[in-house]
Design a protein around this motif. Structure first.
Motif, PDB file in Angstrom:
ATOM      1  N   ASP A 228      11.193   2.579   0.143  1.00  0.00           N
ATOM      2  CA  ASP A 228      11.162   1.480   1.109  1.00  0.00           C
ATOM      3  C   ASP A 228      10.119   0.439   0.717  1.00  0.00           C
ATOM      4  O   ASP A 228      10.338  -0.775   0.866  1.00  0.00           O
ATOM      5  CB  ASP A 228      10.854   2.004   2.511  1.00  0.00           C
ATOM      6  CG  ASP A 228      12.022   2.796   3.090  1.00  0.00           C
ATOM      7  OD1 ASP A 228      13.142   2.660   2.570  1.00  0.00           O
ATOM      8  OD2 ASP A 228      11.790   3.559   4.056  1.00  0.00           O
ATOM      9  N   ASN A 229       8.965   0.911   0.228  1.00  0.00           N
ATOM     10  CA  ASN A 229       7.901   0.004  -0.184  1.00  0.00           C
ATOM     11  C   ASN A 229       8.326  -0.852  -1.376  1.00  0.00           C
ATOM     12  O   ASN A 229       7.988  -2.035  -1.474  1.00  0.00           O
ATOM     13  CB  ASN A 229       6.629   0.781  -0.524  1.00  0.00           C
ATOM     14  CG  ASN A 229       5.911   1.271   0.725  1.00  0.00           C
ATOM     15  OD1 ASN A 229       6.078   0.715   1.808  1.00  0.00           O
ATOM     16  ND2 ASN A 229       5.129   2.343   0.585  1.00  0.00           N
TER      17      ASN A 229
ATOM     18  N   LYS B 207      -6.348  -0.562   1.438  1.00  0.00           N
ATOM     19  CA  LYS B 207      -4.929  -0.789   1.710  1.00  0.00           C
ATOM     20  C   LYS B 207      -4.635  -2.285   1.827  1.00  0.00           C
ATOM     21  O   LYS B 207      -3.603  -2.765   1.337  1.00  0.00           O
ATOM     22  CB  LYS B 207      -4.528  -0.074   2.997  1.00  0.00           C
ATOM     23  CG  LYS B 207      -4.467   1.443   2.860  1.00  0.00           C
ATOM     24  CD  LYS B 207      -4.107   2.099   4.183  1.00  0.00           C
ATOM     25  CE  LYS B 207      -4.063   3.631   4.020  1.00  0.00           C
ATOM     26  NZ  LYS B 207      -3.778   4.305   5.291  1.00  0.00           N
ATOM     27  N   LYS B 208      -5.556  -3.007   2.457  1.00  0.00           N
ATOM     28  CA  LYS B 208      -5.371  -4.446   2.600  1.00  0.00           C
ATOM     29  C   LYS B 208      -5.339  -5.126   1.231  1.00  0.00           C
ATOM     30  O   LYS B 208      -4.521  -6.021   0.974  1.00  0.00           O
ATOM     31  CB  LYS B 208      -6.491  -5.034   3.458  1.00  0.00           C
ATOM     32  CG  LYS B 208      -6.366  -6.527   3.689  1.00  0.00           C
ATOM     33  CD  LYS B 208      -7.521  -7.046   4.541  1.00  0.00           C
ATOM     34  CE  LYS B 208      -7.415  -8.566   4.708  1.00  0.00           C
ATOM     35  NZ  LYS B 208      -8.539  -9.112   5.505  1.00  0.00           N
ATOM     36  N   ALA B 209      -6.227  -4.700   0.326  1.00  0.00           N
ATOM     37  CA  ALA B 209      -6.264  -5.278  -1.019  1.00  0.00           C
ATOM     38  C   ALA B 209      -4.981  -4.975  -1.791  1.00  0.00           C
ATOM     39  O   ALA B 209      -4.501  -5.798  -2.583  1.00  0.00           O
ATOM     40  CB  ALA B 209      -7.477  -4.748  -1.774  1.00  0.00           C
ATOM     41  N   ASN B 210      -4.415  -3.802  -1.563  1.00  0.00           N
ATOM     42  CA  ASN B 210      -3.200  -3.400  -2.295  1.00  0.00           C
ATOM     43  C   ASN B 210      -1.951  -4.118  -1.789  1.00  0.00           C
ATOM     44  O   ASN B 210      -0.982  -4.293  -2.538  1.00  0.00           O
ATOM     45  CB  ASN B 210      -3.006  -1.886  -2.200  1.00  0.00           C
ATOM     46  CG  ASN B 210      -4.050  -1.133  -3.005  1.00  0.00           C
ATOM     47  OD1 ASN B 210      -4.551  -1.643  -4.016  1.00  0.00           O
ATOM     48  ND2 ASN B 210      -4.399   0.071  -2.564  1.00  0.00           N
ATOM     49  N   ARG B 211      -1.968  -4.535  -0.523  1.00  0.00           N
ATOM     50  CA  ARG B 211      -0.842  -5.315   0.019  1.00  0.00           C
ATOM     51  C   ARG B 211      -1.037  -6.769  -0.418  1.00  0.00           C
ATOM     52  O   ARG B 211      -1.747  -7.547   0.243  1.00  0.00           O
ATOM     53  CB  ARG B 211      -0.793  -5.235   1.546  1.00  0.00           C
ATOM     54  CG  ARG B 211      -0.536  -3.854   2.104  1.00  0.00           C
ATOM     55  CD  ARG B 211      -0.286  -3.916   3.608  1.00  0.00           C
ATOM     56  NE  ARG B 211      -1.395  -4.501   4.356  1.00  0.00           N
ATOM     57  CZ  ARG B 211      -2.404  -3.811   4.875  1.00  0.00           C
ATOM     58  NH1 ARG B 211      -2.454  -2.494   4.713  1.00  0.00           N
ATOM     59  NH2 ARG B 211      -3.362  -4.417   5.538  1.00  0.00           N
TER      60      ARG B 211
ATOM     61  N   ASP C  89       0.861  -1.182   0.000  1.00  0.00           N
ATOM     62  CA  ASP C  89       0.000   0.000   0.000  1.00  0.00           C
ATOM     63  C   ASP C  89       0.905   1.242   0.000  1.00  0.00           C
ATOM     64  O   ASP C  89       2.119   1.136  -0.224  1.00  0.00           O
ATOM     65  CB  ASP C  89      -0.960  -0.024   1.193  1.00  0.00           C
ATOM     66  CG  ASP C  89      -0.227  -0.104   2.533  1.00  0.00           C
ATOM     67  OD1 ASP C  89       0.946   0.334   2.598  1.00  0.00           O
ATOM     68  OD2 ASP C  89      -0.806  -0.594   3.512  1.00  0.00           O
ATOM     69  N   ASN C  90       0.332   2.405   0.246  1.00  0.00           N
ATOM     70  CA  ASN C  90       1.127   3.645   0.157  1.00  0.00           C
ATOM     71  C   ASN C  90       1.622   4.160   1.502  1.00  0.00           C
ATOM     72  O   ASN C  90       2.049   5.302   1.632  1.00  0.00           O
ATOM     73  CB  ASN C  90       0.329   4.735  -0.560  1.00  0.00           C
ATOM     74  CG  ASN C  90      -0.871   5.196   0.264  1.00  0.00           C
ATOM     75  OD1 ASN C  90      -1.247   4.554   1.253  1.00  0.00           O
ATOM     76  ND2 ASN C  90      -1.471   6.298  -0.143  1.00  0.00           N
ATOM     77  N   VAL C  91       1.538   3.326   2.536  1.00  0.00           N
ATOM     78  CA  VAL C  91       2.008   3.741   3.844  1.00  0.00           C
ATOM     79  C   VAL C  91       3.543   3.682   3.865  1.00  0.00           C
ATOM     80  O   VAL C  91       4.143   2.667   3.507  1.00  0.00           O
ATOM     81  CB  VAL C  91       1.433   2.842   4.958  1.00  0.00           C
ATOM     82  CG1 VAL C  91       2.022   3.216   6.312  1.00  0.00           C
ATOM     83  CG2 VAL C  91      -0.093   2.945   4.996  1.00  0.00           C
ATOM     84  N   GLY C  92       4.183   4.755   4.286  1.00  0.00           N
ATOM     85  CA  GLY C  92       5.630   4.775   4.372  1.00  0.00           C
ATOM     86  C   GLY C  92       6.288   5.355   3.132  1.00  0.00           C
ATOM     87  O   GLY C  92       5.641   5.904   2.229  1.00  0.00           O
TER      88      GLY C  92
END
Length: 640
Positions: free
Chosen positions: A582-583, A628-632, A575-578
């Protein structure tokens, strides 16, 4: 009048202790004569004169209990319990040696009057005497338990506000025994109607109604494939709506009395009912079936030998494609009297039934028991006013455990039976469950596919169920709280996977509805789309694979072994967190972790590659936790 005064005068001179009973021989001659006349009046059934004569004797001799008992017997014979009550109290309070018949008659009248405190008090008083060591004390002790239960039940009513279903279901005739499928879209019930317009003869048939999204019912229709000129009823309706098992009596193919018959829904029509055979049916009576949600256990009522009472609840297990020998549910459930109308909730642990052998409010009461490990818990009464002093019928509880359906005549003054619905009290709710409804189709043509659907318990690391989608590509399964992998497999196609994680603390669980679009395996590599591996899991912020990912890894290994000509690329996403860089690094390491796991399981490096895409290719909005869960995700695509 003069005689009464003479009796009274004599009594005042020769008074006895209040704790001693007056014997007939101690009465003065005038009173003895008066009592003798009373006995003659009783013999000639002149109860009015007998009553007056005995009352005249009791006025000067209030401890003449023999006479008082005669007076009580007259009042009871005339159904004047309220007049007998004070005399019974006097005898019970004053007689030196307690008379159990007096006490228990008094207790019965007090209960009928609703005075449970006094009824319990007098029962306890009797049991506090030498009588407690007699053979009759066992029945009185049981009676005390009944009184105590009823006193508590009436003093602590459960919430209960039943409402009848609409006129599309309830008619001027009797409707009963409602049973719904998992998603609550169909209800099967019985209706007892005249065989023709002017006929006095009635027959019970199976009916079906559709339940709309707004909760309204379509007009009930006869299930013509199942109904005959005889009676059909006392049925169970499978949670997926594909099976009806019902009771029919004295048919030509019957094994004796009432038997159970089964029918399957195929292409929208019900198959010809088949007798369920000698493993289930006997020369006695089998009826009132209840099929578990996984279709592997059938509960029913039978009068067959080997039971605990007159009518017992039994069960059979489906082993392979055959039913086992019937097993009695045992003395925790079955008493020396009658138990019947079992309903096993889709949670597969909560059983409702009716009984006139367990302690209740009178007649048949409804009870609940829960399966604890391999045993059933001590049944609990559903309480007042769900249960009443009459015979309370079968109950059906919906999948969510929110509403119950049952049958009663209370809304039409006993004229006929109606189906009623009520919100079920918290104390008697089943465990929370939900359902998975899945439609399997070809991703290109959208033509429905019959495929194998496996539900794999990721916490217990074992398969919990396997079913086939039907000719329409549809399947329905009941789900209990837990973490599950859903794997859809069909020859000539890549597998499809979903993850379902149900919190065990949930009270109401929303259903899960998926469309599984399967990609056909072909030579044209450019036509392939990425396939998401929904059951690959990592430690948060890490590329360390969790053990619960093993099922997904093994499915991918099996695919590659079965299709040795194909090669794949593992793709990692975040997802786009961080930080974006790094992602990208994290997604690459996660893809590599899957790549390495496949190699460990014997897949050649030459057939594998991996890449990380970071947050660059979202398939859902990152503005919500669900997105976000779907994107991870981890996916793969065929490269050769």
């Amino acid at each position: 009048m003069r005689l009464v005064s003479l009796c009274f005068l004599f009594f005042t001179i020769f008074q006895v202790s209040a704790q001693e009973a007056t014997e007939l021989s101690t009465l003065n001659k005038k009173c003895q004569k008066k009592y003798s006349k009373a006995l003659k009046h009783i013999k000639s059934k002149n109860y009015e004169k007998a009553t007056k004569d005995i009352q005249a004797v009791l006025k000067p001799y209030p401890h003449f209990h023999e006479g008082r008992k005669k007076l009580v017997s007259i009042y009871l014979k005339l159904n004047k319990d309220s007049l007998a009550l004070p005399h019974l109290k006097i005898i019970a309070d004053q007689e030196p040696t307690p008379d159990p018949k007096v006490f228990m008659t008094l207790v019965d009248i007090l209960e009928n009057e609703g005075d449970y405190s006094s009824a319990i008090s007098y029962t306890e008083k009797l049991l506090s005497t030498k009588f407690s060591k007699s053979k009759g004390a066992l029945k009185v002790k049981q009676r005390l338990k009944v009184l105590q239960f009823r006193h508590h039940a009436y003093s602590n009513p459960v919430p209960f506000n039943p409402t009848p279903l609409s006129a599309n279901v309830n008619t001027i005739y009797s409707e009963s025994l409602p049973a719904l499928n998992a998603d609550g879209s169909i209800m099967v019930y019985t209706s007892l109607q005249p065989i023709s317009e002017n006929s006095q003869r009635k027959q019970e048939d199976l009916y079906m109604t559709q339940i709309k999204n707004d909760g309204t019912f379509t007009k009930g229709k006869s299930i013509v494939e199942l109904n005959t000129f005889e009676n059909e009823g006392a049925h169970t309706f499978s949670q997926d709506g594909k099976i009806i098992i019902f009771t029919a009596c004295n048919r030509r193919d019957s094994y004796g009395g009432c038997d159970l018959y089964i029918s399957f829904n195929k292409n929208g029509r019900w198959s010809e009912p088949q007798n369920m055979g000698p493993n289930i049916n006997s020369r006695y009576s089998e009826k009132q079936p209840s099929l578990s949600a996984d279709k592997k256990t059938l509960f029913f009522t039978s009068t067959r030998k080997g039971g605990k009472g007159k009518e017992d609840i039994w069960k059979v297990l489906l082993i392979g494609n055959k039913w086992s020998e019937p097993v009695n549910l045992g003395p925790t459930i079955n008493t020396a009297e009658n138990e019947g109308s079992p309903f096993i909730h889709p949670d597969n642990k909560t059983l409702y039934f009716r009984s006139d052998g367990h302690i209740g409010l009178g007649g048949y009461d409804l009870f609940i028991t829960r399966k604890e490990n391999a045993d059933w818990s001590t049944p609990n009464n559903l309480g007042y006013p769900i249960n009443s002093t009459g015979n309370d019928g079968a109950i059906f509880v919906d999948l969510q455990g929110q509403y119950a359906y049952y049958t009663s005549d209370k809304f039409n003054n006993g004229a006929h039976l109606d189906i009623l619905k009520f919100k079920i009290p918290e104390s008697i709710k089943p465990l929370p469950v939900s359902y998975l409804k899945i439609n399997v189709a070809d991703i290109e043509s959208h033509f429905p596919l019959q495929a194998n659907i496996e539900i794999f318990d990721l916490n217990d690391n074992k398969s919990s169920s396997n079913i086939q989608s039907d000719q329409n590509g549809s399947a329905l399964l009941i789900l209990q709280p837990g973490n599950f992998a859903v794997n859809v497999v069909k020859d000539g196609y890549f597998f499809y996977s979903e993850n379902i994680n149900i919190d065990k603390q949930s009270n109401i669980i929303e259903p899960f509805v998926f469309e599984a679009l399967l990609q056909p395996i072909r030579k044209e590599v450019e036509k392939y789309k990425p396939i998401v591996l929904n059951n690959i899991f990592f430690e948060t912020g890490s590329s360390e694979l969790l053990d619960i990912s093993n099922n997904a890894i093994q499915n991918l290994v099996s695919l590659l072994n079965e299709q040795p000509e194909i090669s794949i690329q593992i793709i990692g996403h975040t997802d786009n967190v961080g930080d974006e860089e790094d992602n990208l690094i994290l997604s690459t390491k996660r893809a590599e972790a899957v790549y390495n796991k496949l190699i460990e399981n014997g897949i050649s490096k030459s057939r594998l590659s991996f890449i990380g895409k970071g947050e660059s290719e979202p398939i859902a909005s990152n503005d919500t936790p669900e997105g976000k869960k779907a994107n991870r995700r981890t996916a793969f695509i065929v490269t050769q």
